[in-house]
Motif scaffolding. Sequence first.
Motif, PDB file in Angstrom:
ATOM      1  N   ALA A 167      46.649  85.745  22.299  1.00  0.00           N
ATOM      2  CA  ALA A 167      45.579  85.664  21.291  1.00  0.00           C
ATOM      3  C   ALA A 167      45.864  86.503  19.371  1.00  0.00           C
ATOM      4  O   ALA A 167      46.800  87.341  20.063  1.00  0.00           O
ATOM      5  CB  ALA A 167      44.551  86.504  21.755  1.00  0.00           C
ATOM      6  N   GLU A 168      45.375  86.554  19.194  1.00  0.00           N
ATOM      7  CA  GLU A 168      46.365  86.667  17.713  1.00  0.00           C
ATOM      8  C   GLU A 168      45.161  86.333  16.435  1.00  0.00           C
ATOM      9  O   GLU A 168      43.732  85.881  16.539  1.00  0.00           O
ATOM     10  CB  GLU A 168      47.325  85.965  17.397  1.00  0.00           C
ATOM     11  N   TYR A 226      43.604  82.010  19.375  1.00  0.00           N
ATOM     12  CA  TYR A 226      44.307  81.614  20.505  1.00  0.00           C
ATOM     13  C   TYR A 226      45.331  80.822  20.478  1.00  0.00           C
ATOM     14  O   TYR A 226      45.483  79.723  20.073  1.00  0.00           O
ATOM     15  CB  TYR A 226      43.202  80.487  21.860  1.00  0.00           C
ATOM     16  N   ILE A 285      44.167  87.614  29.384  1.00  0.00           N
ATOM     17  CA  ILE A 285      43.928  86.961  28.595  1.00  0.00           C
ATOM     18  C   ILE A 285      42.832  87.308  27.857  1.00  0.00           C
ATOM     19  O   ILE A 285      42.570  87.404  26.974  1.00  0.00           O
ATOM     20  CB  ILE A 285      43.702  85.198  28.049  1.00  0.00           C
ATOM     21  N   VAL A 335      42.629  90.063  24.769  1.00  0.00           N
ATOM     22  CA  VAL A 335      41.722  90.020  22.842  1.00  0.00           C
ATOM     23  C   VAL A 335      40.707  91.639  23.115  1.00  0.00           C
ATOM     24  O   VAL A 335      40.438  91.611  22.196  1.00  0.00           O
ATOM     25  CB  VAL A 335      40.454  88.204  23.756  1.00  0.00           C
ATOM     26  N   ILE A 389      39.337  84.534  16.322  1.00  0.00           N
ATOM     27  CA  ILE A 389      40.362  84.766  17.769  1.00  0.00           C
ATOM     28  C   ILE A 389      41.552  83.221  18.142  1.00  0.00           C
ATOM     29  O   ILE A 389      40.511  82.580  17.938  1.00  0.00           O
ATOM     30  CB  ILE A 389      39.899  84.632  18.967  1.00  0.00           C
TER      31      ILE A 389
END
Length: 443
Positions: free
Chosen positions: A302-303, A158, A377, A381, A156
């Motif tokens: 998150a991406e 972040y 967050i 996610v 992830i």
Amino acid sequence: MKRTVTAAIALTVLLAVSAGCSFLKGAGNAGNIKATISLWHNFTGDDLRAQTMRAIIQEFEEEHPKITVQVREIAPDEYRKRLKESAKSGNMPDVFILWSGAMTREYAAESLIQPIDELVDAYPEWRDGFLPNSLEAFKDRGLVYGAPMGLSPTSILYYNKRIFEENRLTVPKTWSELLYVIHTFNKNGVTPIVLGNKAGWPAQSSIFSTLADRVTGTEWLMNAARQERGVRFTDPAFIDALNYMKQLGDSGAFQEGYQHIDNVEMELKFARGEAAMMIDGGWALTNLAANASQEAMNEMGAELLPAIPGGKGDPNTMAGVVGSGMALGKNVEGAAKEAAFELIYAMAGPEAQQRTLESNQLVSYKIELDKSKVSPIFAEVYDLVNSVSLTPVYDSVLTTEGAEALNDGLQELLEGGDPKKIAASVQDAHAKALGQLLGRVPS
């Protein structure tokens, strides 16, 4: 296959009844089991999940006064090494943390663990409540060797919203955009990506597993892991993936001394706003929830990792595994085995799955998330993971020796090492270990 975490089931702990099953005699009258068992685990930190699991163990001991649990707590970065050393001597703990995939298959091939189908089948609704392929991840030759305890997306991206805004940058979606933001952050005196690679595995699990899949595609990795169809880790596709990883090191993506801190300190640095980005797994969420301020949590986003130009892998994915589960050592029998089953169920049963999820740790179990009980967050996610498919993590499909060679190689690579030499070392280590493993597996 897309992993969906949102289906709900009733979390009813059933008292199973089935004739002829010795475990069920204990399950129906657990208070009468008298035994001493050993337990190894790695829940040593201050994160919410570790606190939750230690609480579950303590509650188990209080509710089962006739069962003595000899607990051995081992720090996460030391756990696999210590377990491997114990396995070599044949002195396996009675109940312990085991990883799915390659580790399960290797330990089963060596007869270091016992199947737990007896336990799993005793609680049908628990068994059927796991997400697809979760129990399968702990299977070898059709037998189940571990009770899944979590879901671990490992890659992830972040990011700190405030730092990006202050530097007038947007979160990168492509490889060229990633290199641009790394350059800009370095120019502005900001650490682009915080990394804690002291143990070797974070660079492999959290960064390279997804990056390499973007380049090679998943089918290539599975063929290479099986050494089938002429696919080898010395192929140009794998060397290309290593070259992309090398670009990160050469671009100054990581802070100085990244090889001297572990992933926990890495996560704390990110929580303190000391870097713009962190590439880490879902396990970071429970540590962040326990240690980051509310202000810091609100700044986190998150991406997915950026796409690779011309890559064969699907960019709408991230690497991930079912992760760890509770296993049964090879020498447990009689009353100790019944006690061990009770403990495994306490740590991986429906109630434990619910408590684990609420400690900001994803699970491979069908539970509906109450977002009011987790951090923002974590909820972000959770939604992100449910929007993508998971691809293999390298150390879940490589042999232990192959994974160690890759971990060491990536450390060397980030310091300017030769991708071709590193690819050869991974191929040699994995092929040799795989040959030995297949030679021991009964036909």
